[in-house]
Design a protein around this motif. Structure first.
Motif, PDB file in Angstrom:
ATOM      1  N   ALA A 213       0.853  -1.196   0.000  1.00  0.00           N
ATOM      2  CA  ALA A 213       0.000   0.000   0.000  1.00  0.00           C
ATOM      3  C   ALA A 213       0.884   1.239   0.000  1.00  0.00           C
ATOM      4  O   ALA A 213       1.934   1.229   0.635  1.00  0.00           O
ATOM      5  N   PRO A 214       0.505   2.303  -0.671  1.00  0.00           N
ATOM      6  CA  PRO A 214      -0.749   2.491  -1.416  1.00  0.00           C
ATOM      7  C   PRO A 214      -0.696   1.995  -2.862  1.00  0.00           C
ATOM      8  O   PRO A 214      -1.581   2.286  -3.629  1.00  0.00           O
ATOM      9  N   GLY A 293      -4.237   3.681   2.909  1.00  0.00           N
ATOM     10  CA  GLY A 293      -5.047   2.785   2.086  1.00  0.00           C
ATOM     11  C   GLY A 293      -4.472   2.670   0.686  1.00  0.00           C
ATOM     12  O   GLY A 293      -3.344   3.063   0.448  1.00  0.00           O
ATOM     13  N   ARG A 294      -5.290   2.146  -0.224  1.00  0.00           N
ATOM     14  CA  ARG A 294      -4.799   1.892  -1.562  1.00  0.00           C
ATOM     15  C   ARG A 294      -5.266   2.978  -2.521  1.00  0.00           C
ATOM     16  O   ARG A 294      -6.388   3.451  -2.444  1.00  0.00           O
ATOM     17  N   MET A 295      -4.372   3.371  -3.438  1.00  0.00           N
ATOM     18  CA  MET A 295      -4.770   4.350  -4.453  1.00  0.00           C
ATOM     19  C   MET A 295      -5.437   3.631  -5.610  1.00  0.00           C
ATOM     20  O   MET A 295      -5.365   2.424  -5.735  1.00  0.00           O
ATOM     21  N   ARG A 296      -6.063   4.401  -6.495  1.00  0.00           N
ATOM     22  CA  ARG A 296      -6.553   3.840  -7.740  1.00  0.00           C
ATOM     23  C   ARG A 296      -5.422   3.882  -8.739  1.00  0.00           C
ATOM     24  O   ARG A 296      -4.510   4.693  -8.610  1.00  0.00           O
TER      25      ARG A 296
ATOM     26  N   ILE B 118     -10.818  -0.400   0.438  1.00  0.00           N
ATOM     27  CA  ILE B 118      -9.789   0.475  -0.129  1.00  0.00           C
ATOM     28  C   ILE B 118      -8.401   0.143   0.426  1.00  0.00           C
ATOM     29  O   ILE B 118      -7.460   0.906   0.233  1.00  0.00           O
ATOM     30  N   GLY B 119      -8.273  -1.005   1.061  1.00  0.00           N
ATOM     31  CA  GLY B 119      -6.947  -1.467   1.480  1.00  0.00           C
ATOM     32  C   GLY B 119      -6.424  -0.806   2.739  1.00  0.00           C
ATOM     33  O   GLY B 119      -5.248  -0.901   3.044  1.00  0.00           O
TER      34      GLY B 119
END
Lengths: 323, 360
Positions: A213-214, A293-296, B118-119
């Protein structure tokens, strides 16, 4: 140990046992175990045993190999092997300051750069060979991400090569041993403010390369069901885990060698090196991935084309301007 | 660019229940969505007509885990309307408490899953840790972590003694600080904003057109809440603010849910303060005459409607319910188009679909 070893046996030893292969794998698994432990503690969980990544590997090794009917079998099975071999080779190419000097016969920084691209390519091949549409999405994401982060990486490596080359009276040097030697004599690049843009660009590069992540976008579990890895099980999946453990060691070692290789000789040097890797892994990987969190994919690509790219260009320009 | 189809579901890690989306994508962008339901149809509506009124309280409670208290509450309200039963005052408050504690757990669960999608797993763990307080409360007071078994015809099956009242108000106080922090994170964290603002937008006019209910409607600025529009149990005696947000996107819906948790805690405290002493249910098993009734309640996901017709026997002649997810999932067409593949699970989760209620 630092004397050039040119016979085939010592080359194989370097690739398969130390510092590549077995040694890097063991340390990579320990790093992974530490990462999972610390992440669990940061989230107020107990977390798995330290050796859980090893247990997982043993479990996977004992399972059957399943290949989907619609998969392209040779590619599907070859991809993880290619990934593992490339990373074992790369691990043997990176010096451990004061302990291990790679044989020039194996290659230099340019070869490392090429080898670093292999795991991502292996994942892309795996994704498209599996025949799953999630694998295909993983493929396209992996490729987009790779195109975005390879640019800054290339420039960071060039910055270090040019800086060392210029300092030694030439223009560039791609020998990692030279880069280590120069820094051990004249101080680490990390202490030089003009190198900080390059350091930052490198720090921005490795989360994407290690898939955390991200930027764990190609293998996002809750979005594309781990993308390229979706159809993998048993030993081939285990090989991908081996690949990612080796890759962690390679990428982190590369960072240490490029910017902060100062260490004593002998066993103490090895310890210091491993300690640096562990600290970099815990601070750079674990804390980062638990805090965010994770990006797109579009956001991630845009991010790389903006900040790390700008930093890497600034770093290279600074080195050239000061010459 | 060519369009290709990807299947999302019926089994997908980010979907808690089986639902099948046939998604046409162009590159990473969603062109259209085809929703296919019916994977967990169990024939419960038919089953209710084979069982008597009392057995059906247990059966309706088992329709779904997250809104398990809303179903029997609404069913009992419909039965009481037909039989002309006025439930004791104390029972009204106790019904509100059971309903709201389920709302706390259900909304926090959904918002936590959003973080997971969203991780952002640390946030997921943090929200679930806060939700655990509500789970402990349920276990302590009702004896179960999910199905409360709180309702009966003519009242409730549980009472709060002084000790449990103290415990309940203490635990509610305990959640407040954590909740304030969580609301702040969902409102202000830039990582959350990056993934959720402007994603899965349902504009106000479309929300009205699709007649969405619950947090989905209120996230699009439609101030519709059964608890204040058509109060049941003790809601007409309590101060129930209707929470709305104007964004209409994934974050707006999450914020509505989180703020409703805060309202729920406040409602429980109001109940504990105002609840009169007295019986918790009418005695005996009442006879249900022939008749028909409609009962409504605000489940965690929105308006839940029960239609019941009786013929004087001990079994319903017809029992039918309309669940909030049935109204909400059609709006997914509007929400999804033009978004990215990576946002599909996020958008689906944002309507908090309850498939097991909808397909029963």
């Amino acid at each position: 140990m630092s004397a050039p070893m040119s016979d085939l046996f010592s080359l194989l030893f370097a690739i398969l046992v130390f510092p590549g292969g077995l040694f890097a794998l063991c340390f990579g698994l320990v790093l992974k175990g530490l990462d999972r432990r610390l992440a669990a503690r940061l989230q107020r969980r107990v977390g798995p045993p330290l050796l859980q990544p090893l247990f997982d590997l043993v479990k996977l090794a004992r399972k059957r190999t399943l290949v989907p009917d619609i998969a392209c079998k040779p590619l599907f099975l070859a991809a993880p092997m290619a990934g593992c071999v490339s990373m074992a080779l790369a691990a043997a190419l990176i010096p451990i300051p004061g302990v291990y000097d790679p044989d020039p016969l194996l290659g230099d920084l340019l070869v490392v750069l090429y080898l670093l691209a292999v795991p991502a390519v292996a994942l892309m091949i795996a994704g498209s060979a599996s025949g799953s549409s999630y694998g295909a999405i993983g493929f396209s994401r992996e490729m987009a991400l790779m195109l975005a982060y390879e640019g800054p990486l290339l420039m960071v490596l060039a910055t270090v090569a040019v800086k060392t080359g210029l300092a030694q009276g030439g223009f560039v040097t791609f020998s990692l041993s030279e880069i280590v030697r120069y820094q051990q004599e004249h101080g680490a690049y990390l202490a030089d403010p003009w190198m900080w843009p390059a350091v930052l660009a490198f720090l921005a590069f490795f989360p994407a390369n290690l898939g955390i992540a991200p930027f764990d976008i190609p293998e996002a579990e809750s979005e594309v069901l781990e993308g390229p890895l979706l159809e993998y099980s048993g030993p081939p999946l285990g090989l991908f885990k081996v690949m990612s453990a080796l890759k962690a060691v390679v990428v982190l070692s590369l960072g240490v060698v490029l910017f902060f290789p100062t260490a004593p000789d002998g066993a103490a040097g090895l310890l210091v090196h491993l300690l640096k890797l562990a600290v970099l892994s815990l601070a750079g990987v674990t804390v980062l991935r638990t805090a965010i969190g994770r990006m797109r994919i579009d956001q991630a690509v845009l991010f790389y084309l903006k900040w790390p790219e700008a930093l890497a260009i600034a770093g290279l320009a600074a080195v050239l301007a000061l010459a | 660019m060519t369009t290709y189809t990807i299947p999302v579901g019926p089994l997908h890690v980010a979907l808690e229940e089986p639902m099948y989306f046939k998604v046409e994508v162009t590159g990473e962008t969603i062109a259209s969505v085809d929703i296919n339901a019916g994977h967990v149809h169990r024939g419960v509506e038919y089953l209710t007509m084979q069982r008597n009124f009392y057995q059906n309280i247990t059966l309706t409670e088992r329709l779904c885990s997250l809104c398990s208290n809303s179903h029997p509450t609404t069913y009992c309200t419909a039965l009481e309307a037909i039989a002309g039963i006025r439930i004791p005052e104390r029972a009204r408050y106790l019904r509100v408490i059971a309903d709201e504690i389920k709302r706390v757990a259900s909304n926090l669960f959904n918002v936590a899953i959003m973080a997971h999608i969203i991780g952002f797993d640390s946030l997921f763990m943090h929200v679930m840790e806060t939700r655990e307080v509500a789970q402990d409360v349920k276990e302590t007071i009702f004896g179960n972590r999910m199905d409360l078994g709180a309702n009966r015809i003519g009242g409730v099956r549980y009472d709060l003694d002084a000790k449990n009242q103290d415990y309940l108000s203490q635990q509610m106080e305990r959640m407040k600080a954590d909740l304030a922090e969580i609301v702040d994170i969902y409102r202000n964290n830039s990582m959350i904003a990056l993934r959720t603002v402007g994603v899965g937008v349902l504009p106000h006019d479309k929300a009205l057109e699709y007649a969405v209910v619950g947090p989905v409607a209120r996230g699009s600025g439609v101030a519709y809440d059964v608890r204040s529009k058509a109060p049941y149990a003790a809601y007409d005696r309590l101060d129930v603010p209707v929470v709305t947000e104007t964004g209409g996107d994934v974050r707006a819906r999450a914020l509505v849910r989180l703020r409703e948790v805060q309202v729920a805690i406040d409602l429980i405290q109001q109940c504990l303060r105002d609840m009169p002493d007295g019986p918790i249910a009418i005695g005996g098993l009442p006879r249900i005459p022939a008749g028909e009734a409609i009962a409504k309640s605000e489940a965690p996901r929105g308006e839940l409607i029960y239609y019941l017709r009786t013929d004087g026997s001990d079994k319903p002649e017809r029992l039918k319910w309309r669940v909030p997810s049935y109204m909400n999932w059609d709006a997914l067409h509007v929400m999804m188009e033009g978004n990215r593949i990576s946002d599909i699970p996020l958008i689906v989760n944002s309507i908090d679909p309850c498939i097991s209620c909808t397909e029963r």
